[in-house]
Motif scaffolding. Structure first.
Motif, PDB file in Angstrom:
ATOM      1  N   TYR A 257      38.433  48.525  44.451  1.00 44.13           N
ATOM      2  CA  TYR A 257      39.707  48.417  45.160  1.00 44.13           C
ATOM      3  C   TYR A 257      40.412  47.126  44.767  1.00 44.13           C
ATOM      4  CZ  TYR A 257      38.376  52.391  48.004  1.00 44.13           C
ATOM      5  OH  TYR A 257      38.019  53.651  48.414  1.00 44.13           O
ATOM      6  N   ALA A 258      41.719  47.189  44.704  1.00 44.19           N
ATOM      7  CA  ALA A 258      42.500  46.021  44.310  1.00 44.19           C
ATOM      8  C   ALA A 258      42.511  44.948  45.392  1.00 44.19           C
ATOM      9  CB  ALA A 258      43.929  46.446  43.986  1.00 44.19           C
ATOM     10  N   ALA A 259      42.397  45.348  46.661  1.00 46.68           N
ATOM     11  CA  ALA A 259      42.404  44.400  47.779  1.00 46.68           C
ATOM     12  C   ALA A 259      41.639  45.021  48.935  1.00 46.68           C
ATOM     13  CB  ALA A 259      43.829  44.074  48.200  1.00 46.68           C
ATOM     14  N   VAL A 260      40.868  44.209  49.624  1.00 47.81           N
ATOM     15  CA  VAL A 260      40.048  44.686  50.744  1.00 47.81           C
ATOM     16  C   VAL A 260      40.180  43.717  51.908  1.00 47.81           C
ATOM     17  CG1 VAL A 260      37.712  45.184  51.556  1.00 47.81           C
ATOM     18  CG2 VAL A 260      38.403  45.857  49.239  1.00 47.81           C
ATOM     19  N   GLU A 261      40.306  44.255  53.113  1.00 47.99           N
ATOM     20  CA  GLU A 261      40.266  43.474  54.345  1.00 47.99           C
ATOM     21  C   GLU A 261      39.209  44.075  55.257  1.00 47.99           C
ATOM     22  OE1 GLU A 261      41.951  40.732  55.259  1.00 47.99           O
ATOM     23  OE2 GLU A 261      43.047  40.623  53.358  1.00 47.99           O
ATOM     24  N   VAL A 262      38.347  43.225  55.814  1.00 46.97           N
ATOM     25  CA  VAL A 262      37.311  43.658  56.758  1.00 46.97           C
ATOM     26  C   VAL A 262      37.684  43.128  58.137  1.00 46.97           C
ATOM     27  CG1 VAL A 262      34.872  43.594  57.349  1.00 46.97           C
ATOM     28  CG2 VAL A 262      35.579  43.657  54.942  1.00 46.97           C
TER      29      VAL A 262
END
Length: 320
Positions: A257-262
């Protein structure tokens, strides 16, 4: 300007018909004098908000409710006594002092006392009730930091008070307790379970397909500019996930994925709610073509988190 030193100047702006963005414990609000129809009209203009979507009126102290509206139904008074200041908005009959534009012509008014010292100090210093929806363009992501307000509304706001990130991160719960049984019109930062502990069973009836009966209840709302959709789990879908962003609850998804937020590595739903809009703002700014999200557990404040994500996804319904 800093929220702790800008109160007097911001209050003066409110008294003279201006717009002030200010922090609450939920999200940043875009405030105007609720007794001034022209000032309230500036909110709708700045947000590009349709005139049929009512505003929430904010008070500095719970005692001001009776002064503004007169007789308060016992169940409404009991909820205000239990949860104010706090993330609970209550429905009352609109008093004559509040112009119809604030309530979008409805005979009812949404009102609350925010649990944020700067917000209450601002309202008290202004000396008037303050009408304040979230400080963002209509239908877009709610702001949980001052920079979100500046980026979204810019010069449409006269003053932005910077109080840092908001504590709850999602909007207030809206309840109509004027009848025999309280009705939750919008899920929010106050969990339904806490309401039921205080008053017994409630009816949950969020969402609107026509004229909203409460703020923030349209079926499609709270959306990033980037298309967003739900996925069942963290496994990457077929296709190029390198052009996608991912909003996870606890665990990062597979690489690619190009960007991930948890939202919460520990699985804390309160933390997940507080980080929801902030995470979506970052994914929206990452230049991805699509944001994939996974639901959080449907309990407590998690119900409100999923509610916001469903509304955001509905904005980009391919069948719509």
């Amino acid at each position: 300007m800093p929220a702790d030193s800008g109160i007097a100047e911001a209050a003066a702006v409110l008294r003279t018909g201006g717009l002030v963005a200010f922090p609450t414990e939920t999200v940043y609000g875009l405030g105007a004098n609720a007794l001034d129809a022209r000032a309230a009209a500036r909110i709708f203009e700045a947000k590009a908000r349709p005139s049929f979507d009512p505003l929430i009126t904010h008070l500095a102290d719970p005692a001001e409710l009776a002064k503004l509206v007169g007789d308060v139904p016992p169940a409404v008074a009991a909820l205000a006594d239990r949860f104010w200041p706090g993330a609970l908005t209550l429905i009352v009959d609109r008093p004559a002092a509040i112009p119809p534009i604030v309530t979008s012509g409805l005979a009812t008014m949404a009102v609350r006392v925010p649990d944020n010292e700067a917000a209450r100090a601002l309202i008290a210093a202004a000396g008037v009730p303050v009408a304040a929806p979230s400080a963002n363009r209509f239908g877009q992501l709610s702001p949980t930091r001052a920079e979100h307000v500046v980026r979204g509304l810019g010069a449409a706001v006269d003053v932005v008070l910077d109080g840092g990130p908001t504590r709850c991160g999602i909007e207030s719960t809206i309840v109509d307790a004027r009848g025999d049984r309280p009705v939750v019109l919008r899920l929010g930062a106050l969990p339904v379970e806490e309401l039921e502990d205080a008053v017994g069973p409630v009816t949950v009836r969020p969402g609107s397909s026509g004229q909203p009966v409460a703020p923030g209840t349209l079926a499609a709302h709270y959306a990033p500019r980037t298309p967003l959709r739900f996925v069942a789990d963290a496994q990457p879908p077929a296709g190029d996930s390198g052009r996608r962003g991912y909003l996870a609850f606890r665990e990062r998804p597979a690489a690619g994925y190009a960007a991930v937020e948890v939202l919460s590595p520990t699985g804390d739903l309160t933390e997940a709610a507080a980080r929801l809009f902030d995470g979506l703002h970052r994914l929206d700014a990452a230049g991805v073509e699509e944001i994939l999200v996974e639901p959080v557990p449907e309990v407590g404040v998690g119900r409100a988190v999923n509610d916001r994500l469903r509304r955001a996804a509905a904005t980009f319904d391919p069948a719509g």
